[in-house]
Write an enzyme that holds these catalytic residues in place. Structure first.
Site, PDB file in Angstrom:
ATOM      1  N   HIS A 123       0.837  -1.193   0.000  1.00 38.72           N
ATOM      2  CA  HIS A 123       0.000   0.000   0.000  1.00 38.72           C
ATOM      3  C   HIS A 123       0.871   1.241   0.000  1.00 38.72           C
ATOM      4  O   HIS A 123       2.098   1.154   0.012  1.00 38.72           O
ATOM      5  CB  HIS A 123      -0.986  -0.010   1.178  1.00 38.72           C
ATOM      6  CG  HIS A 123      -0.356  -0.032   2.539  1.00 38.72           C
ATOM      7  ND1 HIS A 123       0.231   1.077   3.124  1.00 38.72           N
ATOM      8  CD2 HIS A 123      -0.225  -1.042   3.442  1.00 38.72           C
ATOM      9  CE1 HIS A 123       0.689   0.758   4.326  1.00 38.72           C
ATOM     10  NE2 HIS A 123       0.428  -0.527   4.543  1.00 38.72           N
ATOM     11  N   CYS A 135       3.305  -4.672   6.599  1.00 35.74           N
ATOM     12  CA  CYS A 135       3.090  -4.547   5.160  1.00 35.74           C
ATOM     13  C   CYS A 135       4.303  -3.905   4.493  1.00 35.74           C
ATOM     14  O   CYS A 135       5.252  -3.515   5.151  1.00 35.74           O
ATOM     15  CB  CYS A 135       1.858  -3.682   4.890  1.00 35.74           C
ATOM     16  SG  CYS A 135       0.319  -4.397   5.506  1.00 35.74           S
TER      17      CYS A 135
END
Length: 160
Positions: A123, A135
């Protein structure tokens, strides 16, 4: 796609990125902030249709009630769910732009092992160098470039 010490290599280019606050880990656990070692398959892509155009034909719009269950004790652990949801979850439709475009990996999915860690997404970053909860995060323009060129056959390789 291969994560290197200097960024992500993909299609002959290198993209600066950030990983989890816990670093790259071989033994991922829920809440450790680690980015797991492995060869991860790309299994989906989500986007905010009120903010950006679909980056690919296979991208799925994020709706107002879309959530991601992060409760290891719940049967929906590490799955996309809809509001209202009784267990701990993360809202995918955020007020900030962090999840305007999300690339999903197969980390601990689709049959999650309890406490092994939920969703590893690609992201947008908050700012360069700011770590994630596990992430991988990118400059928005770089993430968009990557998203337009990956397929579900693409792999993300994270070496320990």
């Amino acid at each position: 796609m291969v994560l290197t010490p200097t960024g992500l290599r993909f299609l002959g280019r290198r993209f600066p990125c950030t990983t989890g606050r816990g670093g790259v880990v071989a033994d991922k656990r829920e809440g450790d902030g680690g980015t797991p070692v492995g060869a991860h398959q790309i299994v989906g892509m989500l986007y905010r249709p009120d903010r950006i155009a679909p980056p690919t034909a296979w991208a799925v719009p994020i709706g107002p009630g879309d959530l991601w269950c992060d409760d290891p004790a719940h049967e929906d652990y590490n799955l996309m769910v809809r509001a209202p949801h009784p267990a701990s979850h993360e809202c995918l439709r955020r007020a900030d732009p962090l999840y305007d475009l999300v690339i999903l990996t197969d980390w601990n999915w689709p049959r999650a092992i309890r406490r092994r860690g939920s969703a590893i997404f690609l992201h947008r970053w908050r700012r360069p160098g700011y770590p994630t909860e596990g992430c991988m995060a990118f400059d928005p323009a770089h993430l968009s470039w990557i998203a337009r060129r990956i397929t579900p056959a693409t792999r993300l390789v994270v070496r320990g």
